[in-house]
Scaffold this motif. Sequence first.
Motif, PDB file in Angstrom:
ATOM      1  N   ILE A 106       1.960  -2.213  -5.644  1.00  0.00           N
ATOM      2  CA  ILE A 106       0.975  -1.322  -5.027  1.00  0.00           C
ATOM      3  C   ILE A 106       0.009  -0.879  -6.116  1.00  0.00           C
ATOM      4  O   ILE A 106       0.437  -0.360  -7.153  1.00  0.00           O
ATOM      5  CB  ILE A 106       1.670  -0.069  -4.437  1.00  0.00           C
ATOM      6  CG1 ILE A 106       2.644  -0.473  -3.317  1.00  0.00           C
ATOM      7  CG2 ILE A 106       0.642   0.958  -3.949  1.00  0.00           C
ATOM      8  CD1 ILE A 106       3.506   0.670  -2.792  1.00  0.00           C
ATOM      9  N   VAL A 107      -1.280  -1.113  -5.906  1.00  0.00           N
ATOM     10  CA  VAL A 107      -2.297  -0.632  -6.847  1.00  0.00           C
ATOM     11  C   VAL A 107      -3.076   0.453  -6.135  1.00  0.00           C
ATOM     12  O   VAL A 107      -3.603   0.230  -5.049  1.00  0.00           O
ATOM     13  CB  VAL A 107      -3.240  -1.782  -7.262  1.00  0.00           C
ATOM     14  CG1 VAL A 107      -4.404  -1.256  -8.078  1.00  0.00           C
ATOM     15  CG2 VAL A 107      -2.472  -2.840  -8.055  1.00  0.00           C
ATOM     16  N   ARG A 108      -3.118   1.638  -6.696  1.00  0.00           N
ATOM     17  CA  ARG A 108      -3.840   2.746  -6.051  1.00  0.00           C
ATOM     18  C   ARG A 108      -5.245   2.848  -6.654  1.00  0.00           C
ATOM     19  O   ARG A 108      -5.392   2.778  -7.871  1.00  0.00           O
ATOM     20  CB  ARG A 108      -3.062   4.047  -6.232  1.00  0.00           C
ATOM     21  CG  ARG A 108      -1.682   3.960  -5.586  1.00  0.00           C
ATOM     22  CD  ARG A 108      -0.828   5.132  -5.956  1.00  0.00           C
ATOM     23  NE  ARG A 108      -1.056   6.272  -5.074  1.00  0.00           N
ATOM     24  CZ  ARG A 108      -0.493   7.455  -5.262  1.00  0.00           C
ATOM     25  NH1 ARG A 108       0.306   7.666  -6.306  1.00  0.00           N
ATOM     26  NH2 ARG A 108      -0.727   8.443  -4.414  1.00  0.00           N
ATOM     27  N   THR A 126       0.851  -1.198   0.000  1.00  0.00           N
ATOM     28  CA  THR A 126       0.000   0.000   0.000  1.00  0.00           C
ATOM     29  C   THR A 126       0.880   1.239   0.000  1.00  0.00           C
ATOM     30  O   THR A 126       1.962   1.260   0.601  1.00  0.00           O
ATOM     31  CB  THR A 126      -0.929   0.067   1.241  1.00  0.00           C
ATOM     32  OG1 THR A 126      -0.108   0.054   2.394  1.00  0.00           O
ATOM     33  CG2 THR A 126      -1.906  -1.088   1.287  1.00  0.00           C
ATOM     34  N   TYR A 127       0.367   2.235  -0.655  1.00  0.00           N
ATOM     35  CA  TYR A 127       1.100   3.481  -0.806  1.00  0.00           C
ATOM     36  C   TYR A 127       1.431   4.088   0.569  1.00  0.00           C
ATOM     37  O   TYR A 127       2.546   4.557   0.805  1.00  0.00           O
ATOM     38  CB  TYR A 127       0.245   4.438  -1.644  1.00  0.00           C
ATOM     39  CG  TYR A 127       0.894   5.761  -1.889  1.00  0.00           C
ATOM     40  CD1 TYR A 127       1.950   5.864  -2.786  1.00  0.00           C
ATOM     41  CD2 TYR A 127       0.463   6.912  -1.237  1.00  0.00           C
ATOM     42  CE1 TYR A 127       2.563   7.077  -3.022  1.00  0.00           C
ATOM     43  CE2 TYR A 127       1.068   8.129  -1.470  1.00  0.00           C
ATOM     44  CZ  TYR A 127       2.117   8.200  -2.359  1.00  0.00           C
ATOM     45  OH  TYR A 127       2.726   9.399  -2.570  1.00  0.00           O
ATOM     46  N   GLU A 128       0.481   4.022   1.469  1.00  0.00           N
ATOM     47  CA  GLU A 128       0.653   4.619   2.797  1.00  0.00           C
ATOM     48  C   GLU A 128       1.773   3.942   3.582  1.00  0.00           C
ATOM     49  O   GLU A 128       2.374   4.561   4.465  1.00  0.00           O
ATOM     50  CB  GLU A 128      -0.657   4.544   3.608  1.00  0.00           C
ATOM     51  CG  GLU A 128      -1.771   5.445   3.086  1.00  0.00           C
ATOM     52  CD  GLU A 128      -2.329   5.008   1.722  1.00  0.00           C
ATOM     53  OE1 GLU A 128      -2.318   3.785   1.435  1.00  0.00           O
ATOM     54  OE2 GLU A 128      -2.755   5.886   0.929  1.00  0.00           O
ATOM     55  N   ASP A 129       2.062   2.683   3.260  1.00  0.00           N
ATOM     56  CA  ASP A 129       3.126   1.972   3.981  1.00  0.00           C
ATOM     57  C   ASP A 129       4.527   2.314   3.481  1.00  0.00           C
ATOM     58  O   ASP A 129       5.522   1.886   4.070  1.00  0.00           O
ATOM     59  CB  ASP A 129       2.915   0.452   3.880  1.00  0.00           C
ATOM     60  CG  ASP A 129       1.751   0.002   4.757  1.00  0.00           C
ATOM     61  OD1 ASP A 129       1.385   0.762   5.679  1.00  0.00           O
ATOM     62  OD2 ASP A 129       1.203  -1.091   4.510  1.00  0.00           O
ATOM     63  N   LEU A 130       4.610   3.046   2.390  1.00  0.00           N
ATOM     64  CA  LEU A 130       5.940   3.424   1.880  1.00  0.00           C
ATOM     65  C   LEU A 130       6.560   4.451   2.829  1.00  0.00           C
ATOM     66  O   LEU A 130       5.844   5.282   3.404  1.00  0.00           O
ATOM     67  CB  LEU A 130       5.829   4.041   0.485  1.00  0.00           C
ATOM     68  CG  LEU A 130       5.513   3.094  -0.673  1.00  0.00           C
ATOM     69  CD1 LEU A 130       5.239   3.900  -1.948  1.00  0.00           C
ATOM     70  CD2 LEU A 130       6.678   2.116  -0.910  1.00  0.00           C
ATOM     71  N   PRO A 131       7.890   4.437   2.968  1.00  0.00           N
ATOM     72  CA  PRO A 131       8.534   5.466   3.792  1.00  0.00           C
ATOM     73  C   PRO A 131       8.228   6.861   3.227  1.00  0.00           C
ATOM     74  O   PRO A 131       8.087   7.012   2.004  1.00  0.00           O
ATOM     75  CB  PRO A 131      10.024   5.159   3.659  1.00  0.00           C
ATOM     76  CG  PRO A 131      10.125   3.812   3.036  1.00  0.00           C
ATOM     77  CD  PRO A 131       8.839   3.509   2.351  1.00  0.00           C
ATOM     78  N   ALA A 132       8.151   7.873   4.108  1.00  0.00           N
ATOM     79  CA  ALA A 132       7.777   9.221   3.663  1.00  0.00           C
ATOM     80  C   ALA A 132       8.665   9.744   2.525  1.00  0.00           C
ATOM     81  O   ALA A 132       8.147  10.299   1.546  1.00  0.00           O
ATOM     82  CB  ALA A 132       7.775  10.182   4.850  1.00  0.00           C
ATOM     83  N   ALA A 183      -0.364   5.311 -10.921  1.00  0.00           N
ATOM     84  CA  ALA A 183      -1.475   4.460 -10.490  1.00  0.00           C
ATOM     85  C   ALA A 183      -0.999   3.160  -9.873  1.00  0.00           C
ATOM     86  O   ALA A 183      -1.714   2.537  -9.107  1.00  0.00           O
ATOM     87  CB  ALA A 183      -2.390   4.174 -11.676  1.00  0.00           C
ATOM     88  N   MET A 184       0.213   2.746 -10.245  1.00  0.00           N
ATOM     89  CA  MET A 184       0.753   1.511  -9.676  1.00  0.00           C
ATOM     90  C   MET A 184       2.225   1.735  -9.348  1.00  0.00           C
ATOM     91  O   MET A 184       2.920   2.478 -10.058  1.00  0.00           O
ATOM     92  CB  MET A 184       0.629   0.363 -10.674  1.00  0.00           C
ATOM     93  CG  MET A 184      -0.816  -0.032 -10.909  1.00  0.00           C
ATOM     94  SD  MET A 184      -0.926  -1.628 -11.699  1.00  0.00           S
ATOM     95  CE  MET A 184      -0.706  -1.162 -13.353  1.00  0.00           C
ATOM     96  N   VAL A 185       2.677   1.108  -8.284  1.00  0.00           N
ATOM     97  CA  VAL A 185       4.094   1.168  -7.926  1.00  0.00           C
ATOM     98  C   VAL A 185       4.556  -0.261  -7.702  1.00  0.00           C
ATOM     99  O   VAL A 185       3.962  -0.995  -6.912  1.00  0.00           O
ATOM    100  CB  VAL A 185       4.318   2.005  -6.636  1.00  0.00           C
ATOM    101  CG1 VAL A 185       5.810   2.081  -6.316  1.00  0.00           C
ATOM    102  CG2 VAL A 185       3.720   3.405  -6.767  1.00  0.00           C
TER     103      VAL A 185
END
Length: 442
Positions: free
Chosen positions: A421-423, A385-391, A409-411
């Motif tokens: 990661i799918v946003r 998830t995007y939110e779990d990536l380091p700042a 849209a995806m990482v």
Amino acid sequence: MANVVIIGMQWGDEGKGKVVDLVGPAFDVVARYQGGHNAGHTVRFGDEHFSLHLIPSGILRPGVQCVLGNGMVIDPDAFFRELRQLESSGVSAEGRLLISNRAHVVLPSAVALDQARESARGDAKIGTTSRGIGPTYEAKVSRVGLRIYDLGAPHLEERLRFLLGRADAELRSLGHEGPEGPNRVADLCRSWWQELRPYVQDTELRLNQWLDEGKSVLFEGAQGTLLDVDHGTYPYVTSSNSTAGGAAIGSGVPPTALDGAMGVLKAYTTRVGSGPFATEISGETEAFLRERGNEFGTTTGRPRRCGWLDLVACRYARRVNGIDAIALTKLDVLDQLPEIPVCVGYRLRGTLYREYGTVFEAGEGFQPEYRIFKGWQQDTSGILTYEDLPAPARDYIDFLEQELSTPIAMVSTGPRREETIVRDLPILRELMGGQLPTVPAA
Ligand code: GDP
Ligand code: IMO
Ligand code: MG
């Protein structure tokens, strides 16, 4: 349903295979429209590892129809090799693989010419994949090429006599042996035809019928924007139109049938073969990127040249392809770096240029201007998830989105299907016909 093109935004090897595989199940058909087995598209999931060169990556998804479009150049031996490899790994292509009767055939003489021309160029060599791609497209444009359809046609020998006559003259002038004679090559062609026949169709008609029935098509680009024969770093390019516009020409669907384009962007840059590369680096950091990113050619095994992300080139890729959304790949490769430079413009005689143009193709006389990002120095592999990536990683991504005016849209945080990661962005749902790609559990 949407019809979407997947395009490499750099010099190839951005991770298109992984992205096509991930979004593939949302489409009825996956079609290649240019290039040949110069491409190497990797798909990994669980313990499985596939390298696809000619056959669309969609073949790994049951029920998806796959098309090798008219814009491709096909070496039948390479095709059968790949098909057998798939079969031996338990992937059946039965009833869902079609080859355009208008695609061009890569003959052994084209491979010999590719190699002979490269050695004749000496220091100016392009660094091709030696697969005969350039000479086959050249014959096509010169109107002397051999199409799949011709393999079984009565005029085969006559075509071959002309084509091989030209190859013979050129090979000899470059100090090489000539190709095999027309009769022997005709035998080879006829045996190819017998084996290829079940796959060969008027794919233009089939694709348009599918579109009329409301089916959705994903176009799998090979190579990348900067390797396009018109829009790339000419002459250090491949010989086809790898940009989004090529999808219509190379498949026979009208341009108006294309609903969108997804760009695949590696979080840094690589290039294999010669030619300008403004943000190329050398030394320890390059070696680090190459090792950590496993930057060795999927097709040739050659080490890839590595460097930083180049936003001037990326803006250009966005522009010429009409990129609606980006899949950012290989973010995890940057994990350990203390600093991550990103090129924001090219400085030429005191002026900072943000937009790409032919003036920069020679690769000299200008300096890339960098903005330096703080590295996150934390493991991101497999983050979902995007939110779990380091700042700092999110800062990097947000900056790219802003600079490219395009949603990411995806990482991708690892080579496997499971590491993505799918946003949940409206544009991604739109491109995927209302749904989001499913990332399986690791
Ligand atoms: P393509 O030609 O664009 O399909 O890309 P290639 O398959 O030639 O090269 C991409 C390479 O990076 C392959 O070895 C992939 O398995 C690998 N890869 C793709 N995405 C990621 C990622 O997010 N992280 C890492 N570490 N490797 C990735
Ligand atoms: P995928 O689809 C990276 C490069 C070659 C050479 C130039 C011309 O895996 O991203 P060619 O054999 O096409 O005449 O070579 O293009 N090249 C690629 N580089 N990825 C590819 O495909 C490539 N296909 C061709 O290295 O510089
Ligand atoms: Mg590749």
